[in-house]
Every structure is written in structure tokens, then in C-alpha cells.
Design a protein around this motif. Structure first.
Motif: not given
Length: 178
Positions: A167-178
């Protein structure tokens, strides 16, 4: 748009009311004004996306409900396997991994952080031990470590750590919100 009072819940996050009294009901204003307002009572546990939340974010209610769901699913799985005709141990193992464990660990990346949570993991581990005993056909006195070893099912605390890391690695790969 109509509100269904039976399906409407309200949960208050914040300091408790004075003198440990329950929260008073909340009146919701509806349109048009001549109609009476809807009154919604405070709910001690709120269900959202299958995760049970309490005002203090105590996860005990969620864990107990998930353990009960998994226990009843395990009882249903027992109908599929008997000593004369039924599923093979290989298929039973796949059934435990594919059905029982996901029910047990629904929402685990939200509540599991890995430190001082033995009381939360204990009901889930009891259900998993029961499932492993069912799979192996052993008595209640068998050691839990031996059950997970001989059934080739990862122990629950190790699997929870694996879910947390995923879960942590998935959250770190999400794009930054605009």
C-alpha cells in the motif's frame, strides 16, 4: 432527491460530549421550508465502503465484524469438503487464500500500522488458525506456527506487513494532484 432515514447515519469526530452523554440528534433542513426537518440520530459505528468507523477511529468493531464474516464463510466452505467426497486439500488451500483471507483483511492497509496491534490481530489470527486446522485435519492443540508452515499459508502478521508495504509503495507511485 429524497433522503431515506433508515439509511442515513451521522458520525461525529471530535471530543466526547460532556459527562459521557450521547450526542443529541441533528436536524437536517429540507426543502421546501414548510416541510418538517429530518432528524438523524448519532450512530456509534458508521459503515463506509465496508469499513466500520467509530468516532475515536478504534478499529476493534471493524476487525470483529470481519472476523465474524470470515468465520461464517469458513463454515460455508466446510460444506464443500468432507472425508468421502469433496475438494482436495490443494483446492481447499486455494479457497482459504482466495476467499477467507481477503474477507479477514478487508481494509487492513487503513488500520494496520504494525506496532502494538496484537489485540486487533488476535481475532483474525484465530479464524486463520481455524481455517488451517480445517485444511490440515488436525486437532485444536496444534501449534499455530506449525499450522501456517504445514499449510504453506503465510502467517497473518507477516502478510499484513506485506500488505502495508504494498500500500505504501502504491501510494508513493501515484501522481501528484494538480
Amino acid at each position: 432527491l429524497d433522503l431515506d432515514l433508515a439509511k442515513t447515519e451521522l458520525l461525529h469526530f471530535g471530543p466526547p460530549p460532556p459527562q459521557n452523554r450521547p450526542y443529541p440528534p441533528v436536524a437536517l433542513i429540507t426543502a421546501p421550508p414548510p416541510s418538517p426537518p429530518l432528524v438523524v440520530a448519532h450512530s456509534p459505528v458508521l459503515r463506509w465502503l465496508g469499513i466500520f468507523l467509530t468516532p475515536k477511529l478504534n478499529w476493534k468493531a471493524h476487525v470483529e465484524r470481519q472476523a465474524n464474516k470470515a468465520r461464517s464463510a469458513l463454515q460455508a466452505c466446510r460444506l464443500l469438503a468432507n472425508t468421502i467426497r469433496g475438494l482436495s486439500p490443494f483446492l481447499l488451500r486455494r479457497l482459504i487464500i482466495g476467499v477467507i483471507r481477503p474477507i479477514l483483511l478487508w481494509g487492513a492497509p487503513i488500520w494496520f500500522h504494525g506496532t502494538r496491534q496484537k489485540t486487533l490481530i488476535a481475532p483474525l489470527q484465530n479464524v486463520m488458525n481455524t481455517a488451517c486446522r480445517f485444511l490440515l485435519g488436525v486437532y485444536k492443540g496444534a501449534a499455530p506456527q506449525a499450522l501456517s508452515f504445514f499449510s504453506s499459508i503465510m502467517p497473518l502478521n507477516a502478510y499484513l506487513l506485506k500488505l502495508k508495504i504494498r500500500a505504501v509503495s502504491r501510494l508513493l507511485t501515484l501522481p501528484n494532484p494538480p
